[in-house]
Motif scaffolding. Structure first.
Motif, PDB file in Angstrom:
ATOM      1  N   MET A 176       0.694  -1.068  -0.144  1.00  0.00           N
ATOM      2  CA  MET A 176       0.058   0.096  -0.012  1.00  0.00           C
ATOM      3  C   MET A 176       0.905   1.368   0.197  1.00  0.00           C
ATOM      4  O   MET A 176       0.379   2.162  -0.525  1.00  0.00           O
ATOM      5  N   GLU A 205      -5.691  -3.262  -6.136  1.00  0.00           N
ATOM      6  CA  GLU A 205      -5.701  -2.108  -5.331  1.00  0.00           C
ATOM      7  C   GLU A 205      -5.129  -0.831  -6.272  1.00  0.00           C
ATOM      8  O   GLU A 205      -5.959   0.324  -6.001  1.00  0.00           O
ATOM      9  N   TYR A 264      -3.331  -8.885  -5.529  1.00  0.00           N
ATOM     10  CA  TYR A 264      -3.861  -7.698  -4.577  1.00  0.00           C
ATOM     11  C   TYR A 264      -3.108  -6.473  -5.191  1.00  0.00           C
ATOM     12  O   TYR A 264      -4.013  -5.371  -5.044  1.00  0.00           O
ATOM     13  N   SER A 317      -7.923   2.536  -7.265  1.00  0.00           N
ATOM     14  CA  SER A 317      -7.545   3.759  -6.737  1.00  0.00           C
ATOM     15  C   SER A 317      -8.082   5.008  -7.583  1.00  0.00           C
ATOM     16  O   SER A 317      -7.986   4.932  -9.008  1.00  0.00           O
TER      17      SER A 317
END
Length: 69
Positions: free
Chosen positions: A2, A48, A44, A52
């Protein structure tokens, strides 16, 4: 994972498209080559990045398809 996506979001928001793609590509490469490459961590990361809202501006760039595939 992240942290790199957040950095790329800031870069994209600031119009630093080349830097945003470089950040995302480096992370994807590291994940694919790392010890966890068989885990769903790459998927993943791609998911993600795809959802976004700050990276939506990058979706029309030809580099995006390579990043997400």
């Amino acid at each position: 994972v992240m942290d790199d996506i957040r950095l790329a979001e800031v870069q994209a928001f600031r119009g630093m498209t080349v830097e945003a793609f470089a950040t995302l590509a480096r992370k994807k490469d590291a994940l694919e080559r790392g010890p966890d490459s068989e885990l769903p961590v790459v998927s993943y990361f791609q998911n993600e990045a795809s959802v976004s809202p700050f990276l939506k501006a990058l979706h029309s760039d030809p580099r995006w398809a390579a990043l997400i595939s």
